[in-house]
Scaffold this active site. Sequence first.
Site, PDB file in Angstrom:
ATOM      1  N   HIS A  15       0.855  -1.185   0.000  1.00 37.54           N
ATOM      2  CA  HIS A  15       0.000   0.000   0.000  1.00 37.54           C
ATOM      3  C   HIS A  15       0.894   1.238   0.000  1.00 37.54           C
ATOM      4  CE1 HIS A  15      -3.634  -2.378   1.033  1.00 37.54           C
ATOM      5  NE2 HIS A  15      -2.749  -3.140   1.661  1.00 37.54           N
ATOM      6  N   LEU A  16       0.750   2.064  -1.025  1.00 35.63           N
ATOM      7  CA  LEU A  16       1.523   3.304  -1.103  1.00 35.63           C
ATOM      8  C   LEU A  16       0.710   4.520  -0.692  1.00 35.63           C
ATOM      9  CD1 LEU A  16       3.512   2.816  -4.441  1.00 35.63           C
ATOM     10  CD2 LEU A  16       4.179   2.209  -2.099  1.00 35.63           C
ATOM     11  N   ARG A  17      -0.619   4.352  -0.561  1.00 32.53           N
ATOM     12  CA  ARG A  17      -1.530   5.475  -0.325  1.00 32.53           C
ATOM     13  C   ARG A  17      -1.465   6.442  -1.517  1.00 32.53           C
ATOM     14  NH1 ARG A  17      -3.695   1.902   2.894  1.00 32.53           N
ATOM     15  NH2 ARG A  17      -2.900   1.829   5.037  1.00 32.53           N
ATOM     16  N   LYS A  98      -8.499  -7.185  -7.409  1.00 35.02           N
ATOM     17  CA  LYS A  98      -8.494  -7.513  -5.985  1.00 35.02           C
ATOM     18  C   LYS A  98      -9.911  -7.649  -5.443  1.00 35.02           C
ATOM     19  CE  LYS A  98      -6.606  -7.981  -1.836  1.00 35.02           C
ATOM     20  NZ  LYS A  98      -5.704  -7.028  -1.181  1.00 35.02           N
ATOM     21  N   HIS A 135      -8.439 -10.824  -0.449  1.00 36.49           N
ATOM     22  CA  HIS A 135      -8.356 -10.582   0.995  1.00 36.49           C
ATOM     23  C   HIS A 135      -9.272 -11.615   1.648  1.00 36.49           C
ATOM     24  CE1 HIS A 135      -7.896  -7.931   4.658  1.00 36.49           C
ATOM     25  NE2 HIS A 135      -8.866  -8.753   5.010  1.00 36.49           N
ATOM     26  N   HIS A 173      -1.662 -12.222   2.093  1.00 35.25           N
ATOM     27  CA  HIS A 173      -1.281 -12.087   3.509  1.00 35.25           C
ATOM     28  C   HIS A 173      -1.921 -13.155   4.401  1.00 35.25           C
ATOM     29  CE1 HIS A 173      -5.105 -10.019   3.416  1.00 35.25           C
ATOM     30  NE2 HIS A 173      -4.599  -8.875   2.969  1.00 35.25           N
ATOM     31  N   LEU A 218      -4.854  -6.104   9.616  1.00 30.17           N
ATOM     32  CA  LEU A 218      -5.887  -7.041   9.164  1.00 30.17           C
ATOM     33  C   LEU A 218      -5.393  -7.778   7.924  1.00 30.17           C
ATOM     34  CD1 LEU A 218      -9.107  -4.866   9.610  1.00 30.17           C
ATOM     35  CD2 LEU A 218      -8.434  -6.855  10.980  1.00 30.17           C
ATOM     36  N   ASP A 246       2.360  -6.407   2.459  1.00 28.84           N
ATOM     37  CA  ASP A 246       1.171  -5.715   2.972  1.00 28.84           C
ATOM     38  C   ASP A 246       1.590  -4.534   3.833  1.00 28.84           C
ATOM     39  OD1 ASP A 246      -1.506  -5.119   3.316  1.00 28.84           O
ATOM     40  OD2 ASP A 246      -1.797  -6.505   4.981  1.00 28.84           O
ATOM     41  N   ALA A 262      -5.929  -0.105  11.015  1.00 34.53           N
ATOM     42  CA  ALA A 262      -5.223  -1.377  10.834  1.00 34.53           C
ATOM     43  C   ALA A 262      -4.143  -1.232   9.777  1.00 34.53           C
ATOM     44  CB  ALA A 262      -6.206  -2.466  10.435  1.00 34.53           C
TER      45      ALA A 262
END
Length: 342
Positions: A15-17, A98, A135, A173, A218, A246, A262
């Site tokens: 996750h890079l935002r 995803k 997920h 994950h 999470l 993750d 999270a």
Amino acid sequence: MTTLTITRPDDWHVHLRDGDVLADTVRDISRYNGRALIMPNTVPPVTTTEMALAYRERIMAAQPQAHFEPLMALYLTDNTSPEEIRKAKASGKVVAAKLYPAGATTNSDSGVTSAKNIYPVLQAMQEVGMLLLVHGEVTTHEVDIFDREKTFLDTVLAPIVNDFPQLKIVLEHITTADAVTFVQQAGDNVAATITAHHLLFNRNHMLVGGIRPHFYCLPILKRATHQHALVAAATSGSKKFFLGTDSAPHAKGRKEAACGCAGSYTAHAALELYAEVFEKEGKLENLEAFASFNGPDFYGLPRNQETVTLTKQAWPVAESMPFGSDIVVPIRAGENIEWTVK
């Protein structure tokens, strides 16, 4: 001094935002990774090919290292169309889609409410050869949070695997022995990523002696028996398991709060943390396959050609790191990490 040279690794889940924090997250993820698969649960989520390509441009504008390539993913919703999947595949930049069960994790409220709603999309993905990333947690309130993954395997993923036998699926994950067994027993079209923090920690690290919010992620950390199963799988040399951090940054104040977010930030030292796990198990010879071979092989992409060198040389992690106009507290903040990457 102990050294280990391996093929340049990739991170198959990060996750890079978005926005001003990209300068910091892109710097960290591109330091030695050849590629990273960028998660699409931004605000708003990356639900179309156009959004994915625009996000990729913003990532590239943050000036990653020259050897780095971001790989993009679509965020599936109940309204995603088969046509969008075909468009994404044709772009050459979007390699996966995803599945977030609605409400399962950060920014997942727009996710899929029932897997049956996306069966036409999954059929299109199977036809064009696009990977499904999952997920793996149910979100119904009656299921205990520590049981969400196992319940998902039984009630959601098993039917998908059965109904789409040619669809390549990555269970992201994984956190339980149940998931390890599921992946091991499934066909060659099913694989899994494993994070560094789920290998290094269990729920005692998060809850004993006080709540440690930076370990809250999470799927949530599980008991030690599950941690041991993950370590055995990751270090085994099996081609079904590969590196996906993750790494999920949140500003310090969003974590150290009455209702904290999270996610754990590991992109500052991911390969170094994995090396600690593999060394402890006496399996350093299997780190290269886990970090550099199994992922691209499963995705049908070429392995990286360059190498990186790990040195057994401890270094201290900062108490905090820049995160746009804020700060993020990384995993192992204020402590030493035993390996250095050159």
